[in-house]
Design a protein around this motif. Structure first.
Motif, PDB file in Angstrom:
ATOM      1  N   THR A  43       0.836  -1.193   0.000  1.00 14.12           N
ATOM      2  CA  THR A  43       0.000   0.000   0.000  1.00 14.12           C
ATOM      3  C   THR A  43       0.875   1.249   0.000  1.00 14.12           C
ATOM      4  OG1 THR A  43      -1.694  -1.179   1.269  1.00 14.12           O
ATOM      5  CG2 THR A  43      -1.839   1.219   1.212  1.00 14.12           C
ATOM      6  N   PRO A  44       0.678   2.175  -0.915  1.00 16.87           N
ATOM      7  CA  PRO A  44       1.513   3.390  -0.938  1.00 16.87           C
ATOM      8  C   PRO A  44       1.225   4.262   0.278  1.00 16.87           C
ATOM      9  CG  PRO A  44      -0.278   3.552  -2.540  1.00 16.87           C
ATOM     10  CD  PRO A  44      -0.294   2.147  -2.032  1.00 16.87           C
ATOM     11  N   PRO A  45       2.230   4.979   0.779  1.00 13.21           N
ATOM     12  CA  PRO A  45       2.020   5.836   1.960  1.00 13.21           C
ATOM     13  C   PRO A  45       1.103   7.010   1.636  1.00 13.21           C
ATOM     14  CG  PRO A  45       4.204   6.192   1.041  1.00 13.21           C
ATOM     15  CD  PRO A  45       3.621   5.018   0.306  1.00 13.21           C
ATOM     16  N   LYS A  46       0.403   7.480   2.661  1.00 13.44           N
ATOM     17  CA  LYS A  46      -0.509   8.607   2.526  1.00 13.44           C
ATOM     18  C   LYS A  46       0.039   9.808   3.288  1.00 13.44           C
ATOM     19  CE  LYS A  46      -3.740   6.361   0.219  1.00 13.44           C
ATOM     20  NZ  LYS A  46      -4.131   6.736  -1.157  1.00 13.44           N
ATOM     21  N   TYR A  47      -0.120  10.977   2.673  1.00 17.87           N
ATOM     22  CA  TYR A  47       0.325  12.230   3.277  1.00 17.87           C
ATOM     23  C   TYR A  47      -0.879  13.139   3.490  1.00 17.87           C
ATOM     24  CZ  TYR A  47       4.956  10.658   1.825  1.00 17.87           C
ATOM     25  OH  TYR A  47       6.096   9.923   1.650  1.00 17.87           O
ATOM     26  N   SER A 100     -10.927  12.802  -0.645  1.00 20.27           N
ATOM     27  CA  SER A 100      -9.649  13.117  -0.002  1.00 20.27           C
ATOM     28  C   SER A 100      -9.714  14.244   1.007  1.00 20.27           C
ATOM     29  CB  SER A 100      -8.609  13.483  -1.077  1.00 20.27           C
ATOM     30  OG  SER A 100      -8.523  12.484  -2.070  1.00 20.27           O
ATOM     31  N   VAL A 101     -10.764  15.070   0.999  1.00 20.13           N
ATOM     32  CA  VAL A 101     -10.797  16.277   1.826  1.00 20.13           C
ATOM     33  C   VAL A 101     -11.790  16.092   2.967  1.00 20.13           C
ATOM     34  CG1 VAL A 101     -11.272  18.755   1.856  1.00 20.13           C
ATOM     35  CG2 VAL A 101     -10.117  17.727  -0.105  1.00 20.13           C
ATOM     36  N   ALA A 116      -6.455  17.493   3.649  1.00 15.11           N
ATOM     37  CA  ALA A 116      -6.477  16.720   2.409  1.00 15.11           C
ATOM     38  C   ALA A 116      -5.427  15.625   2.497  1.00 15.11           C
ATOM     39  CB  ALA A 116      -6.221  17.615   1.201  1.00 15.11           C
ATOM     40  N   THR A 117      -5.776  14.444   2.017  1.00 16.06           N
ATOM     41  CA  THR A 117      -4.897  13.274   2.081  1.00 16.06           C
ATOM     42  C   THR A 117      -4.662  12.756   0.674  1.00 16.06           C
ATOM     43  OG1 THR A 117      -5.779  12.688   4.250  1.00 16.06           O
ATOM     44  CG2 THR A 117      -4.578  10.982   3.062  1.00 16.06           C
ATOM     45  N   SER A 118      -3.393  12.443   0.372  1.00 21.81           N
ATOM     46  CA  SER A 118      -3.026  11.940  -0.943  1.00 21.81           C
ATOM     47  C   SER A 118      -1.731  11.156  -0.823  1.00 21.81           C
ATOM     48  CB  SER A 118      -2.867  13.084  -1.949  1.00 21.81           C
ATOM     49  OG  SER A 118      -2.397  12.609  -3.201  1.00 21.81           O
ATOM     50  N   SER A 119      -1.465  10.333  -1.823  1.00 22.38           N
ATOM     51  CA  SER A 119      -0.188   9.613  -1.874  1.00 22.38           C
ATOM     52  C   SER A 119       0.950  10.511  -2.337  1.00 22.38           C
ATOM     53  CB  SER A 119      -0.302   8.403  -2.806  1.00 22.38           C
ATOM     54  OG  SER A 119      -0.690   8.811  -4.113  1.00 22.38           O
ATOM     55  N   ARG A 120       0.635  11.718  -2.805  1.00 24.48           N
ATOM     56  CA  ARG A 120       1.638  12.688  -3.247  1.00 24.48           C
ATOM     57  C   ARG A 120       1.579  13.904  -2.332  1.00 24.48           C
ATOM     58  NH1 ARG A 120       0.224  13.421  -9.478  1.00 24.48           N
ATOM     59  NH2 ARG A 120       1.806  15.054  -9.219  1.00 24.48           N
ATOM     60  N   THR A 160       6.061  16.253   5.079  1.00 21.74           N
ATOM     61  CA  THR A 160       7.341  15.557   4.888  1.00 21.74           C
ATOM     62  C   THR A 160       7.310  14.112   5.359  1.00 21.74           C
ATOM     63  OG1 THR A 160       8.112  16.389   7.035  1.00 21.74           O
ATOM     64  CG2 THR A 160       8.636  17.702   5.080  1.00 21.74           C
ATOM     65  N   GLU A 161       6.359  13.751   6.208  1.00 19.35           N
ATOM     66  CA  GLU A 161       6.268  12.392   6.725  1.00 19.35           C
ATOM     67  C   GLU A 161       4.872  11.850   6.462  1.00 19.35           C
ATOM     68  OE1 GLU A 161       7.296  12.304  10.800  1.00 19.35           O
ATOM     69  OE2 GLU A 161       9.399  12.882  10.475  1.00 19.35           O
ATOM     70  N   PRO A 162       4.761  10.585   6.120  1.00 20.20           N
ATOM     71  CA  PRO A 162       3.431  10.005   5.870  1.00 20.20           C
ATOM     72  C   PRO A 162       2.629   9.876   7.157  1.00 20.20           C
ATOM     73  CG  PRO A 162       5.115   8.305   5.776  1.00 20.20           C
ATOM     74  CD  PRO A 162       5.838   9.612   5.892  1.00 20.20           C
TER      75      PRO A 162
END
Length: 218
Positions: A43-47, A100-101, A116-120, A160-162
Protein backbone atom coordinates in the motif's frame (compact mmCIF):
# COMPACT_ATOMS: atom_id res chain seq x y z
CA UNK A 1 -1.58 -58.46 -7.95
CA UNK A 2 -4.17 -56.17 -6.45
CA UNK A 3 -3.57 -52.56 -5.62
CA UNK A 4 -4.34 -51.62 -2.06
CA UNK A 5 -6.10 -48.26 -1.77
CA UNK A 6 -4.15 -45.62 0.06
CA UNK A 7 -5.85 -43.70 2.82
CA UNK A 8 -5.86 -39.97 2.44
CA UNK A 9 -5.54 -37.88 5.55
CA UNK A 10 -8.19 -35.25 5.71
CA UNK A 11 -8.47 -32.23 7.93
CA UNK A 12 -11.14 -33.00 10.46
CA UNK A 13 -12.20 -31.43 13.77
CA UNK A 14 -10.72 -34.42 15.59
CA UNK A 15 -7.35 -33.88 13.88
CA UNK A 16 -7.41 -30.20 14.79
CA UNK A 17 -8.22 -31.15 18.37
CA UNK A 18 -5.00 -33.17 18.61
CA UNK A 19 -2.79 -30.22 17.69
CA UNK A 20 -0.80 -28.56 20.49
CA UNK A 21 -2.33 -25.40 21.88
CA UNK A 22 0.66 -23.21 21.07
CA UNK A 23 0.70 -24.28 17.42
CA UNK A 24 -2.66 -22.68 16.64
CA UNK A 25 -1.68 -19.40 18.30
CA UNK A 26 1.73 -19.35 16.60
CA UNK A 27 0.30 -20.20 13.19
CA UNK A 28 -2.38 -17.52 13.46
CA UNK A 29 0.11 -14.87 14.57
CA UNK A 30 2.56 -15.84 11.83
CA UNK A 31 -0.01 -15.78 9.02
CA UNK A 32 -1.55 -12.54 10.30
CA UNK A 33 1.86 -10.89 10.58
CA UNK A 34 2.80 -11.89 7.05
CA UNK A 35 -0.48 -10.60 5.62
CA UNK A 36 -0.27 -7.36 7.58
CA UNK A 37 3.32 -6.78 6.52
CA UNK A 38 2.47 -7.45 2.88
CA UNK A 39 -0.44 -5.00 3.07
CA UNK A 40 1.78 -2.29 4.53
CA UNK A 41 4.50 -2.94 1.97
CA UNK A 42 2.21 -2.92 -1.06
CA UNK A 43 0.00 0.00 0.00
CA UNK A 44 1.51 3.39 -0.94
CA UNK A 45 2.02 5.84 1.96
CA UNK A 46 -0.51 8.61 2.53
CA UNK A 47 0.33 12.23 3.28
CA UNK A 48 -1.99 14.75 4.95
CA UNK A 49 -1.85 18.55 4.68
CA UNK A 50 -4.04 20.88 6.73
CA UNK A 51 -5.06 24.49 6.15
CA UNK A 52 -6.78 26.65 8.78
CA UNK A 53 -9.30 29.47 8.30
CA UNK A 54 -10.80 31.57 11.09
CA UNK A 55 -14.15 33.34 11.36
CA UNK A 56 -13.88 37.01 12.33
CA UNK A 57 -16.98 39.07 13.25
CA UNK A 58 -17.46 42.48 11.63
CA UNK A 59 -18.45 45.63 13.47
CA UNK A 60 -22.18 44.79 13.50
CA UNK A 61 -21.85 41.17 14.67
CA UNK A 62 -21.74 39.81 18.19
CA UNK A 63 -18.56 38.12 19.36
CA UNK A 64 -20.34 34.82 20.04
CA UNK A 65 -21.76 34.56 16.53
CA UNK A 66 -18.38 33.71 15.02
CA UNK A 67 -18.32 30.33 16.76
CA UNK A 68 -21.71 29.37 15.36
CA UNK A 69 -20.73 30.39 11.82
CA UNK A 70 -17.50 28.39 12.12
CA UNK A 71 -19.55 25.26 12.80
CA UNK A 72 -21.71 26.02 9.76
CA UNK A 73 -18.74 26.66 7.48
CA UNK A 74 -17.15 23.42 8.63
CA UNK A 75 -20.20 21.52 7.42
CA UNK A 76 -20.29 23.17 3.99
CA UNK A 77 -16.53 22.98 3.36
CA UNK A 78 -16.87 19.59 1.69
CA UNK A 79 -20.10 20.36 -0.15
CA UNK A 80 -20.32 20.21 -3.93
CA UNK A 81 -20.46 23.98 -4.46
CA UNK A 82 -17.18 24.54 -2.62
CA UNK A 83 -15.39 21.57 -4.17
CA UNK A 84 -16.47 22.48 -7.69
CA UNK A 85 -14.81 25.86 -7.34
CA UNK A 86 -11.72 24.32 -5.70
CA UNK A 87 -11.01 21.71 -8.37
CA UNK A 88 -9.25 24.21 -10.64
CA UNK A 89 -6.74 25.25 -8.00
CA UNK A 90 -6.26 21.68 -6.80
CA UNK A 91 -5.81 20.21 -10.28
CA UNK A 92 -7.98 17.18 -9.50
CA UNK A 93 -11.58 16.16 -10.08
CA UNK A 94 -14.47 16.85 -7.74
CA UNK A 95 -14.77 13.13 -6.98
CA UNK A 96 -11.14 13.05 -5.85
CA UNK A 97 -11.76 16.01 -3.58
CA UNK A 98 -14.80 14.31 -2.10
CA UNK A 99 -12.72 11.25 -1.24
CA UNK A 100 -9.65 13.12 0.00
CA UNK A 101 -10.80 16.28 1.83
CA UNK A 102 -12.24 16.54 5.33
CA UNK A 103 -13.15 19.52 7.50
CA UNK A 104 -13.11 19.76 11.28
CA UNK A 105 -14.15 22.48 13.72
CA UNK A 106 -13.45 23.24 17.36
CA UNK A 107 -16.15 23.80 20.00
CA UNK A 108 -13.98 26.46 21.67
CA UNK A 109 -12.49 28.46 18.77
CA UNK A 110 -14.12 29.87 15.59
CA UNK A 111 -11.72 27.97 13.35
CA UNK A 112 -12.13 25.48 10.51
CA UNK A 113 -9.39 22.95 9.67
CA UNK A 114 -9.41 21.70 6.08
CA UNK A 115 -7.33 18.52 5.64
CA UNK A 116 -6.48 16.72 2.41
CA UNK A 117 -4.90 13.27 2.08
CA UNK A 118 -3.03 11.94 -0.94
CA UNK A 119 -0.19 9.61 -1.87
CA UNK A 120 1.64 12.69 -3.25
CA UNK A 121 2.65 15.37 -0.69
CA UNK A 122 2.37 18.26 -3.13
CA UNK A 123 -1.12 17.22 -4.20
CA UNK A 124 -2.26 17.03 -0.58
CA UNK A 125 -0.99 20.57 -0.02
CA UNK A 126 -2.66 21.91 -3.19
CA UNK A 127 -6.03 20.33 -2.37
CA UNK A 128 -6.12 21.67 1.20
CA UNK A 129 -5.23 25.21 0.15
CA UNK A 130 -7.62 25.18 -2.83
CA UNK A 131 -10.60 24.10 -0.72
CA UNK A 132 -9.85 26.65 2.01
CA UNK A 133 -9.61 29.43 -0.60
CA UNK A 134 -12.87 28.38 -2.20
CA UNK A 135 -14.58 28.27 1.20
CA UNK A 136 -13.23 31.72 2.06
CA UNK A 137 -14.48 33.24 -1.20
CA UNK A 138 -17.98 31.82 -0.82
CA UNK A 139 -18.23 32.79 2.84
CA UNK A 140 -17.06 36.36 2.25
CA UNK A 141 -19.52 36.77 -0.63
CA UNK A 142 -22.29 36.74 1.98
CA UNK A 143 -20.55 38.69 4.76
CA UNK A 144 -22.94 41.65 4.42
CA UNK A 145 -25.80 39.46 5.56
CA UNK A 146 -23.87 37.22 7.97
CA UNK A 147 -21.76 40.07 9.46
CA UNK A 148 -18.75 37.74 9.69
CA UNK A 149 -15.86 37.11 7.36
CA UNK A 150 -13.53 34.18 6.82
CA UNK A 151 -9.79 34.86 6.98
CA UNK A 152 -6.90 32.58 6.04
CA UNK A 153 -5.21 31.75 9.33
CA UNK A 154 -2.57 29.24 8.20
CA UNK A 155 -1.82 27.84 4.78
CA UNK A 156 -1.12 24.15 4.36
CA UNK A 157 2.51 23.19 3.97
CA UNK A 158 3.98 20.28 2.07
CA UNK A 159 4.00 17.25 4.40
CA UNK A 160 7.34 15.56 4.89
CA UNK A 161 6.27 12.39 6.73
CA UNK A 162 3.43 10.00 5.87
CA UNK A 163 0.43 9.81 8.16
CA UNK A 164 -0.49 6.25 7.17
CA UNK A 165 0.60 3.26 9.24
CA UNK A 166 4.07 1.86 8.57
CA UNK A 167 4.82 -1.72 7.54
CA UNK A 168 5.90 -2.56 11.08
CA UNK A 169 2.61 -1.35 12.52
CA UNK A 170 0.49 -3.22 9.99
CA UNK A 171 2.52 -6.39 10.62
CA UNK A 172 1.99 -6.09 14.38
CA UNK A 173 -1.73 -5.47 13.91
CA UNK A 174 -1.98 -8.47 11.58
CA UNK A 175 -0.07 -10.68 14.02
CA UNK A 176 -2.37 -9.63 16.88
CA UNK A 177 -5.48 -10.31 14.81
CA UNK A 178 -4.09 -13.67 13.66
CA UNK A 179 -3.25 -14.68 17.21
CA UNK A 180 -6.74 -13.71 18.32
CA UNK A 181 -8.30 -15.85 15.60
CA UNK A 182 -6.02 -18.71 16.57
CA UNK A 183 -7.20 -18.38 20.16
CA UNK A 184 -10.84 -18.48 19.04
CA UNK A 185 -10.16 -21.65 17.05
CA UNK A 186 -8.44 -23.08 20.10
CA UNK A 187 -11.51 -22.44 22.24
CA UNK A 188 -13.88 -23.85 19.62
CA UNK A 189 -11.95 -27.01 18.77
CA UNK A 190 -13.37 -30.34 20.05
CA UNK A 191 -11.81 -32.04 23.02
CA UNK A 192 -9.64 -35.10 22.53
CA UNK A 193 -11.81 -38.25 22.75
CA UNK A 194 -10.92 -40.89 25.36
CA UNK A 195 -9.37 -44.16 24.18
CA UNK A 196 -10.91 -47.52 24.95
CA UNK A 197 -8.22 -48.49 27.47
CA UNK A 198 -8.07 -45.02 29.08
CA UNK A 199 -9.93 -44.91 32.43
CA UNK A 200 -12.62 -42.32 32.85
CA UNK A 201 -12.04 -39.68 35.53
CA UNK A 202 -13.28 -41.01 38.89
CA UNK A 203 -15.95 -39.16 40.75
CA UNK A 204 -14.74 -37.26 43.76
CA UNK A 205 -15.35 -39.14 47.03
CA UNK A 206 -15.38 -37.15 50.27
CA UNK A 207 -12.60 -38.04 52.69
CA UNK A 208 -13.01 -38.90 56.37
CA UNK A 209 -12.85 -35.29 57.49
CA UNK A 210 -15.44 -34.21 54.93
CA UNK A 211 -17.72 -37.14 55.84
CA UNK A 212 -17.50 -36.26 59.55
CA UNK A 213 -18.31 -32.67 58.74
CA UNK A 214 -21.39 -33.69 56.77
CA UNK A 215 -22.54 -36.02 59.60
CA UNK A 216 -22.10 -33.21 62.15
CA UNK A 217 -24.26 -30.87 60.11
CA UNK A 218 -27.06 -33.41 60.15
Amino acid sequence: MTDTPKRQRRLSPAWVGRLPSWSLLAAGALVGGLLGGAYGELTPPKYTATSYVIVVPTGQAESGSALGFAQAYGRIATQLAVLTDARYGAGVSVRTLQRSVQAATSPDAPMVAVSATSSRPQRAKDMANAVSRSLTRQANAAKRSTHVELVQFSRAGKPTEPTSASTTVTALVGASAGGLLGGLVLLARPRRPLKDDEPAPAASVPGPAAAADVKGKR
